[in-house]
Enzyme design. Sequence first.
Site, mmCIF file in Angstrom:
data_model
loop_
_atom_site.group_PDB
_atom_site.id
_atom_site.type_symbol
_atom_site.label_atom_id
_atom_site.label_comp_id
_atom_site.label_asym_id
_atom_site.label_seq_id
_atom_site.Cartn_x
_atom_site.Cartn_y
_atom_site.Cartn_z
ATOM 1 N N SER A 138 0.792 -1.149 -0.053
ATOM 2 C CA SER A 138 -0.181 0.077 -0.212
ATOM 3 C C SER A 138 0.997 1.317 0.084
ATOM 4 O O SER A 138 2.071 1.214 0.428
ATOM 5 C CB SER A 138 -0.894 -0.132 1.183
ATOM 6 O OG SER A 138 -1.632 1.305 1.256
ATOM 7 N N TYR A 151 -1.618 0.771 10.383
ATOM 8 C CA TYR A 151 -1.394 0.025 9.208
ATOM 9 C C TYR A 151 -0.154 0.603 8.703
ATOM 10 O O TYR A 151 0.370 -0.262 8.059
ATOM 11 C CB TYR A 151 -2.881 0.813 8.556
ATOM 12 C CG TYR A 151 -3.025 0.186 7.069
ATOM 13 C CD1 TYR A 151 -3.122 -1.180 6.970
ATOM 14 C CD2 TYR A 151 -3.043 1.189 6.193
ATOM 15 C CE1 TYR A 151 -3.197 -1.732 5.535
ATOM 16 C CE2 TYR A 151 -3.451 0.590 4.652
ATOM 17 C CZ TYR A 151 -3.190 -0.878 4.458
ATOM 18 O OH TYR A 151 -3.730 -1.475 3.301
#
Length: 252
Positions: A138, A151
Amino acid sequence: MTEEVQTKTAVVTGASTGIGEATVRALTAEGWKVFAVARRAERLEALGAESGAVPFAADITNDDDVAALLSAVTEAGGADTLINIAGGARGADTLANAQTEDWDWMYQVNVLGTLKLTRAFLPMLRANGEGTVLNLTSTAGFTAYEGGGGYNAAKFAQHAMTGALRLEEAENNIRVIEVAPGLVRTEEFALNRLGDATAAAKVYAGVEKPLTPEDVADVVKYAVSLPHHINLDEIIVRPVAQAATHKLIRKG
């Protein structure tokens, strides 16, 4: 004599929804044999019936499940490509308010799950002679942001381990690819992270064309379908409306 074309075979995790499901569909449509891996057996069975993929229900953080998957793929003739898509985010708290269980879940799924699958399949990929590992990370693994610490930490770690793997396995002719999407509108990602449909909808509010799972799946398919000597080390893919992690154009 006509030269026989060998069928490419991939193991795709996170296959029950979102980018993983779209990747299974994209590869099977191109003639790949695909083992579709996720925890939800019912969704995998439906995907297999529609696409021709081989469904295999497994939790990638569970050692016994990983061993069973490896055994099944080996018995079916092996695979030359491992595509680690399973992952996700949970929570959007600041570090001051961080929930340990959310951080633990994100680390287990994004980092240790990727590690366990990759470690298990590396001997098979080495023996193949032209193995490929693709990790879906990501842009959160490149740029930190407020409320994203857990995250960020998981995806930074996954990004780092992908780079290390590329260095370690080049001598074994294993191609290691990283695809790092920005804003992707999927069925479950924001909902699972925030736990509320209204809050999840706000993530995409006003963004005319966020990426779709099919957009990212096309990039994944392209990267693993290139001649093996071509390695797309790192691919960052964002919608045009997202010029950077901190710059997202919203209208209306």
